[in-house]
Structure formats: C-alpha cells, structure tokens
Design a protein around this motif. Sequence first.
Motif, PDB file in Angstrom:
ATOM      1  N   ASN A 185      40.396  42.581  38.260  1.00  8.12           N
ATOM      2  CA  ASN A 185      39.954  41.196  38.182  1.00  8.12           C
ATOM      3  C   ASN A 185      41.001  40.333  37.489  1.00  8.12           C
ATOM      4  O   ASN A 185      41.293  39.219  37.912  1.00  8.12           O
ATOM      5  N   GLN A 187      40.964  38.672  34.741  1.00  5.17           N
ATOM      6  CA  GLN A 187      40.518  37.622  33.831  1.00  5.17           C
ATOM      7  C   GLN A 187      39.413  38.085  32.886  1.00  5.17           C
ATOM      8  O   GLN A 187      38.976  37.324  32.035  1.00  5.17           O
ATOM      9  N   ALA A 435      39.977  35.253  47.360  1.00  2.00           N
ATOM     10  CA  ALA A 435      39.910  35.710  45.972  1.00  2.00           C
ATOM     11  C   ALA A 435      40.712  36.982  45.707  1.00  2.00           C
ATOM     12  O   ALA A 435      41.354  37.092  44.648  1.00  2.00           O
ATOM     13  N   LYS A 438      44.327  36.156  44.750  1.00  2.00           N
ATOM     14  CA  LYS A 438      44.474  35.293  43.569  1.00  2.00           C
ATOM     15  C   LYS A 438      45.518  34.179  43.751  1.00  2.00           C
ATOM     16  O   LYS A 438      46.496  34.097  43.004  1.00  2.00           O
ATOM     17  N   ARG A 443      43.375  30.922  40.515  1.00  2.00           N
ATOM     18  CA  ARG A 443      43.767  31.333  39.157  1.00  2.00           C
ATOM     19  C   ARG A 443      43.462  30.223  38.157  1.00  2.00           C
ATOM     20  O   ARG A 443      43.014  30.488  37.042  1.00  2.00           O
ATOM     21  N   HIS A 446      39.743  30.278  37.428  1.00  2.00           N
ATOM     22  CA  HIS A 446      39.369  31.439  36.623  1.00  2.00           C
ATOM     23  C   HIS A 446      39.829  31.270  35.177  1.00  2.00           C
ATOM     24  O   HIS A 446      39.101  31.586  34.232  1.00  2.00           O
TER      25      HIS A 446
END
Length: 726
Positions: A185, A187, A435, A438, A443, A446
Amino acid sequence: MNTLEGHLPVRSPLHDILAPSGIAVVGASADPTKRGYKAMVGLINGGYQGHIYPINPKADHILGVQAWPSLTEMPGRPELALLCTPAASVPALIAECGRRGVKGAVILASGFGETGEEGAALEAQMMEIARAHGVRIIGPNTSGMFNLHHQINLLALDNVKPGDIGIVSQSGNMLLSLALEAQHNGQVGFSTYVGPGNQSDIGFNDYLRYLGEDEHTRVATLYVEGFRDGQQFLKVARDVTAMKPVVVYKSGATEQGQKAASSHTGALAGSYQMTVDLLRQAGVSVVQYSDEILPVAEGLGRLQKAPGKRVAVISDGGGQATIAADRLSEAGLTLAELSDATRSALREVLLPQASTLNPVDVAGSSDANPSLLASCIELVMADEGVDSVFLVGMLGGYSLRFAESLMGDEMRGAERMVELAQASEKPLVIYSLYAPIKPPALRRLHEAGLPVYSSIEHAVRVLAALGERGEYLASQQVQETIAPAAPAETGKAMLKAAKAEGRDLLEFEAKGLLAEHGIAVPEEWLVRREDELAEIAQCTQGKPLAMKVVSKDILHKSDAGGVKLNLVGEAPLRDAFQAIQSNAQAYDPNAQIEGVLVTPMAEKGVEVIIGMLRDPIFGPVLMFGLGGIFVEVLEDVAFRSLPLTLHDAQSMVDQLKAQKVLAGVRGAAGVDKQALVSLLMQVSQLVEAYPEISELDLNPVIAYPKGHSAANYAIVDARIIVERQS
C-alpha cells in the motif's frame, strides 16, 4: 490526540510494558536462526533508545551489546523481559523477573495450556508465580510485539513503518500478511502490535484498553480466534469505540460459547452470528473477510465516520457505477436521492449526455478536463441528502489514458478534492482502476489522508463501516434506558423452589412470572382432573382451545404427543385429556404429569421468538427472531447483550431479514413493531431481576397489527430454565 480520559478512570498498566524504557532479552543469541537474535536485531536496527540487556550465560557480548549471565546479575531494572527460552524454564525466570522488579514478560515458548494437561499445569504454575511477584504476562505461545513509535521491534519485521493502526492478532501469519499488504500500500503504518497467545494473564480487553488510550493509535484492529472474557471485552469496547474506531475480524465460531441445546436459544447461542451481533452492539466494526481488515482499518483511521448511510456515487463509467450501486445496496447502504438543485447544478457543468441521477455518470465530460470531477464532488457534497461521496473510475489515469498534458489538470483536481474533504464531515472515498500503479494524483490524495482503493468491494466495505460508526455514535447520544425491575417475592420463591428441586419452571409458572412483571399472557387453566373440563367448556362458549401436557420431564411436548389443538366443546376436551395422558405415559413411563394446560387458541399472525441465555463468554444475551418450528432452520435472528437500551431493542427488530413478513404480505397488515420492542425491554428487565434464570424461551410469540388487542402479541409457549445447584 485521542485519549479515553473520562471513559476509563485508571490508566492501563500496559503502557509501562508496551513502551518500556528498558528491555531484557533472555536467550539473546548471535545465531541468526534464533528468536533471541531477531529480537536483538529488531531493537538495534530499529533505533531503540532504551537500555537493552542481553541475557546469555555463554556470551560476554551479543551483537556488540554487553551481555549478562542472568537477570539477577544484570545491573538495571528493565520494565519488560522477552523470554526466548523453552517452556520448562519459564516459571523460574518469571520468579527471577519478579525479584528484579520487571513489570512484564513476553513469553514466546509454546508447550503450555494449548498442548494438553501437562502444559496446562505448567501454565498454572507460571501464573501462580507471576501473580505472587506482580509480573504481567504477554502470552505464552505469542508471536511477540512491537511498538514502532518507541522503536521497539521484537519481531525484527522488515519494512514496517510507524503509523496509526494498532493491531492485536492471535495469528502471527495474519500480522505478517497485514505488514506485507501495508508495504505494498505504501501509505499505511502501525503503532503497536501484540500477539496475545494463550491470554493466560493479559487478554483482548486489556490490549484494547491500551490501544484506546494510546495517543499514536487512531484505530484498533483485532484478529480474534477466541475471547477469554467476552463480557469485559464488550464493556471496554463500548468505552473505546466512543473515542476511536475498533475493527475486528472474528474467525470461526466461539467454541467455548457452545453448549447443550436445552432450548432453541441454547441451540443458536455461541454462534459466529451471536459474536458479531454483540461486537456491533458495542460499536465495533466487524469485517467478514480477511482481505478487508487493512482497507477498513485504514479508511476508519483516516475518515472516522459518516453522518449516515446515504451515498452519492460519481463515476466516469456506467459499468463501474452499476457495480458500485449493486455492492452499496448489498452492504445495507442507500443511494442518496439528489435534490433538484443539485441535479440542476450538475447539468450546468456536465455534457448533455451525462446522467445526473445517482449514480452520477459524467459520460465523457471529464475526458478533457479531469478536474471537473472535483466540481461534481463539491456539488453533491453540499447536498443535505448526502452523507458520503464515492468517486468511482479512472482518476489518476487520465494523463496515461488520453494525453500527458492532462497531468496538471488531474493534480489540480486532486488538490481541490483534498480541500473539500478536509472542510467537510462527509467522507470522500475513492476507487480508481489505476490505484495499483500509484500515479501522482492518487499519491497526492493518499498523502493528504484520503484512502484510495483498487477494489470497489473494499471501498464499499469502508463506506459501510463509516456509516455504521456514524449511526452508532449518534445512537449513543440519545440512549434511552429503563431502570432494572425489582424481583417479586412470589417469583423469588418460585425460582428458589424449582432450583432446590433440580427442575425448570413449568409452563404455567413461567407465564405467571411473566405476568408478575407486566408482560401480557393469555388466559389459561391448569387441569389436573378430567371432571374440571366441563366448567372450562361452558365458560369458553365454543371458542377453539389448545391443550398441552404439563410435566417437568417432558421438554418437547409435541414429540410426546402432548399437544392437542382446535378443541371445541366438552367431549373433545375429554378425549384430548385422555389421549395426552396416554401419550405422555407411553413416551416416558416415569414422567411426572402435573396435568394439562388449557388455553384459547391464538389467532394467526407472525410467529417470532424471544430467548435469553447466560453465555459463558459474553454473559446474559437476548435473542429475537423469526419463530415457530423453523427458528433453527432459517436462523433469522438477532442477538444483544443485556441490559438492553431502547435502541438495542429497536435494532433487533429492524435487523431481521424477514422485514417483508413483519410489514405484512398479500394484503395483510404489518405487525406492531413497537409492541415487540416494548416486550423485548420487559424481558430484559425480567432477566436482570432474576439471576437464577439461566435460559428463557418464548416461542412462538404471535405478533399482531396495531389495534388487534391490548398487547398486540400472544405468548403461546414459555420456558424458563433455572440455574442448577452447584
């Protein structure tokens, strides 16, 4: 900063253990295959600022840190000891920890209660010593712990970064799975992790309380196989969920909660559904699938809640909008009805072919101007009929799909979305098919705290959790409780006698106890002699009657031929009386027959069940559902822990899948739901008043429309099971 000040009056003692200023590693090693090596590496490479005390009688230094031959000989007094030694050595080491003032021990070894009687005896010995010396135990049979904001990583996991998700997991592999998912992920980060192991001392409720107080944790996430003290966990959960979200994945059914099926309620208690219902009652967000754990934790941690469950969908593709609408409906969410003003404003910025119904399909309007999506979000977010916004499509990929020159417009749109989300209490959840790669716009979202998902299903589960949490918090602001009922002297005497005789209440006694507490029960006659039937036939004036055997030894009356229905007149009553006596004796020659119970036949209506069981894990639990003979087949039931609030009772009735049945089918009037809610509250009061009641079954209860009768329900059968003498 989220704290539980005012909710939990005493600070959790786990802060000293899970954020210690000194750690002893007993069994520290220079061998990379040993846990004592990995723990040392995790502390050193993680930059732990406290004192490290490697304990190994065969080494002067471990990985450059001075070692000591025993806990007794180390110079300091660390708060925590990590025991990387075999199970047999643990009791003596715990005693040594106690003598040195060590407050807590993490025990990695297996070989305790999970292995059988010998291991259970060793575990009991360990706990006796721990209690005598005031040492708290994490484990045994635990995967370990980390606290990344304090640079403590006793698992030596790579590439885990500090964040706001706290985890307690009975599976070390599940933690590893979440850590790898978080790494992908990019983040998501973690605050504290603990593997509770056997929960010999510290249980889920203790860990949840700590995470509730921890300033670095915004959402507590638990993988649970079994609770040790479910009743206490629910109490702590209610306090914690008032301040921050709690996410639970519960694997399987609660085996400890299963018991002999002495009643319909007993047969259904201990189920997975019961556990889920009780957790949700306490405000916990329960996820059904393991791949939902991290997405829901991330979404709740970042967005916290939604005002309600009305969702506006904005999409740049009709197919995905349809999928989103399907999943939202399945999740119990509703598509918000956009106001005429909102739809008119949308038409002003979109192309003529766009649909301004919900889902809003921009239909190519954003292909040359992706920032238009932010304008649409702003318009629907301002609509009073909208609680949350779901953006579905290819955000972040316009510059990749169409023209690189669109990058700037996408970034401006993303920046505007960030501003809108930060200024509104209505959460913005985003699904983008781009997604996984990214792109810059995603980004940016997020990094600003907006979760972006690569799965419509995950995004919808987050929206559902946000809506459920918002509604739960709102319900807590208007809690309506009813004072506990005082036990009646006649009721106390009746239960005392039954308990002394080792039996349950007979049906007429059970109904008598209900009547003592204002619960409507039908007129009935206990008949012990056949000649008593003539007077009953005369006073009922041709009404159809039901007759049932009364015996403490015959639990299932129909199976014994002990029930006769639609009896009109004296002769049929006498025939039924003789038949029931004969059938009962044939069914069980030793059965003690008290007589028969005669009562007017209940009119047809909707059959429901109300039951209560004192669950060994969760305490007193009430059940409500579709009743009659199909209760254990259909299992359309709801559970709540006692005592009930008015909201609890209302939500039980509303939870049933058979809402169309309750609302009336084929022209029939719907049942009086408020009468059922009131009955549930009265049963809750009754059970509170008499701790001697271990189970209660009202099945069936016939529910009627408003205006049918004084109560608008009829309790056809009642069973009260009494706690046996120990």
